[in-house]
Design an enzyme around this catalytic site. Structure first.
Site, short mmCIF file in Angstrom:
data_model
loop_
_atom_site.label_atom_id
_atom_site.label_comp_id
_atom_site.label_asym_id
_atom_site.label_seq_id
_atom_site.Cartn_x
_atom_site.Cartn_y
_atom_site.Cartn_z
N GLU A 115 0.82 -1.22 0.00
CA GLU A 115 0.00 0.00 0.00
C GLU A 115 0.86 1.28 0.00
O GLU A 115 0.53 2.26 -0.65
CB GLU A 115 -0.94 -0.03 1.20
CG GLU A 115 -1.97 -1.14 1.07
CD GLU A 115 -2.89 -1.23 2.27
OE1 GLU A 115 -2.41 -1.68 3.33
OE2 GLU A 115 -4.05 -0.81 2.16
N GLU A 135 -3.98 -9.56 3.95
CA GLU A 135 -4.94 -9.16 4.98
C GLU A 135 -6.13 -10.11 5.15
O GLU A 135 -6.50 -10.45 6.27
CB GLU A 135 -5.46 -7.73 4.72
CG GLU A 135 -4.48 -6.64 5.13
CD GLU A 135 -3.47 -6.30 4.05
OE1 GLU A 135 -3.34 -7.06 3.08
OE2 GLU A 135 -2.80 -5.26 4.19
N1 COA Z 1 5.23 -8.07 11.85
C1 COA Z 1 6.13 -8.26 12.84
N2 COA Z 1 7.26 -8.98 12.70
C2 COA Z 1 7.50 -9.51 11.48
C3 COA Z 1 6.62 -9.33 10.41
C4 COA Z 1 5.43 -8.57 10.63
N3 COA Z 1 4.55 -8.35 9.65
N4 COA Z 1 7.11 -10.00 9.33
C5 COA Z 1 8.26 -10.54 9.73
N5 COA Z 1 8.51 -10.25 11.03
C6 COA Z 1 9.64 -10.66 11.86
C7 COA Z 1 9.58 -12.14 12.18
O1 COA Z 1 8.75 -12.36 13.32
C8 COA Z 1 11.03 -12.44 12.45
O2 COA Z 1 11.38 -12.00 13.74
P1 COA Z 1 12.22 -12.98 14.74
O3 COA Z 1 13.54 -13.18 14.03
O4 COA Z 1 12.34 -12.17 16.00
O5 COA Z 1 11.43 -14.22 14.84
C9 COA Z 1 11.76 -11.54 11.46
O6 COA Z 1 10.84 -10.53 11.09
C10 COA Z 1 12.18 -12.27 10.19
O7 COA Z 1 11.03 -12.89 9.63
P2 COA Z 1 10.94 -14.44 9.27
O8 COA Z 1 9.50 -14.86 9.33
O9 COA Z 1 11.89 -15.22 10.12
O10 COA Z 1 11.47 -14.42 7.78
P3 COA Z 1 11.12 -15.47 6.65
O11 COA Z 1 12.04 -15.18 5.53
O12 COA Z 1 11.12 -16.86 7.17
O13 COA Z 1 9.61 -15.16 6.21
C11 COA Z 1 7.77 -13.73 5.57
C12 COA Z 1 9.31 -13.92 5.63
C13 COA Z 1 7.53 -12.32 5.05
C14 COA Z 1 7.16 -14.78 4.61
C15 COA Z 1 7.17 -13.91 6.98
O14 COA Z 1 7.95 -13.15 7.89
C16 COA Z 1 5.75 -13.47 7.08
O15 COA Z 1 4.84 -14.18 6.61
N6 COA Z 1 5.50 -12.30 7.72
C17 COA Z 1 4.18 -11.78 7.95
C18 COA Z 1 3.61 -11.15 6.70
C19 COA Z 1 2.25 -10.60 6.98
O16 COA Z 1 1.28 -11.32 7.11
N7 COA Z 1 2.16 -9.26 7.13
C20 COA Z 1 0.97 -8.59 7.56
C21 COA Z 1 0.22 -8.10 6.38
S1 COA Z 1 -1.29 -7.31 6.92
#
Ligand code: COA
Length: 245
Positions: A115, A135
């Site tokens: 966004e 979302e």
């Molecule tokens: N909010 C808060 N923390 C987040 C985050 C988010 N949206 N996305 C990633 N992080 C944090 C993870 O918790 C992790 O922290 P940690 O090392 O303390 O555990 C760090 O960032 C690295 O992320 P990680 O998940 O280990 O990386 P990855 O490469 O395995 O996966 C994603 C990457 C983007 C696929 C995964 O992090 C994810 O699905 N994130 C959420 C995406 C989402 O739904 N966003 C909200 C949209 S409304």
């Protein structure tokens, strides 16, 4: 301007750089980032020295992985978490900045990351970029303009596919559907965005701002209304700069 905990703000010549800076959390958008962005975007808007701004993300893995899920999970409810975010109209400020905004995108560009990119005027992505709007999978809908800005940029069909099915797309596909202007290798991302910024900074600032305003305002008008609005804006530019065409 300095001292922000979630972003880095820099100004070189007439280009402003805003870097989302929570790389350990993939630059997830939290309330502090909301406040920092609100302040910085307002300052850019009011700074006549700034002719163009570049928005980018720190770290290797992401431009922004969306809303900070830890805040969503610790708030009494996602609805209340949302409510808090709306206390400051960051997205309204974003969409009303008169100077052009360029998004330099890499890695994960999810939720409010997508966004934010859509609030920018020109989007450049690196080859590793993944766009998505997760979302609905979380029981909410995008509320930083995504349901309105995405279909205006990629069309109704592609927008609905991304929004309803949580379909993530690559930088290459994003370019094909018009979500980004260009895809470049990761190590060329910033220099590509900067080259465009310099081109913009080189042009007459009043005309640049007027052209942006005419295009964005015109999108919600009929062609006839748009042409009328363009004439008015063009006259103002002539008055301001003394140039005719
Ligand atoms: N909010 C808060 N923390 C987040 C985050 C988010 N949206 N996305 C990633 N992080 C944090 C993870 O918790 C992790 O922290 P940690 O090392 O303390 O555990 C760090 O960032 C690295 O992320 P990680 O998940 O280990 O990386 P990855 O490469 O395995 O996966 C994603 C990457 C983007 C696929 C995964 O992090 C994810 O699905 N994130 C959420 C995406 C989402 O739904 N966003 C909200 C949209 S409304």
């Amino acid at each position: 301007m300095s001292g922000f905990s979630t972003i880095i703000y820099e100004k070189r010549d007439s280009i402003a750089y805003v870097t989302l800076n929570r790389p350990q959390f993939l630059n997830a958008y939290n309330i502090q980032m909301r406040d920092d962005l609100y302040q910085v975007l307002g300052a850019i808007r009011d700074d006549s020295e700034v002719r163009v701004a570049i928005l980018k993300g720190a770290g290797e893995k992401a431009f922004c992985a969306g809303a900070d899920l830890s805040e969503f999970l610790t708030a009494p409810s996602p609805i209340q978490a949302r409510q808090v975010r709306w206390e400051r109209d960051v997205w309204g400020v974003f969409l009303n900045i008169p100077q052009p905004l360029i998004a330099a995108l890499h890695g994960y560009v999810l939720g409010s990351g997508t966004e934010m990119a859509l609030c920018c005027d020109i989007r450049i992505a690196s080859e590793d970029t993944r766009f998505g709007l997760p979302e609905v999978g979380l029981g909410i809908i995008p509320a930083a303009g995504g349901t309105q800005t995405l279909p205006r940029v990629v069309g109704q069909g592609k927008a609905l596919e991304m929004l309803l099915a949580n379909l993530w797309i690559s930088g290459e596909e994003a370019c094909r559907v018009g979500l980004v202007n260009k895809v470049v290798p990761r190590d060329e991302l910033l220099q590509t965005a900067e080259a465009i910024a310099k081109q913009i900074a080189y042009c007459a600032p009043t005309a640049v701002r007027a052209a942006k305003q005419a295009v964005l305002r015109g999108l919600d008008l009929t062609l006839e209304e748009g042409l009328d609005m363009e004439k008015k804006i063009a006259s103002k530019v002539v008055l301001a700069t003394g140039q005719g065409s």
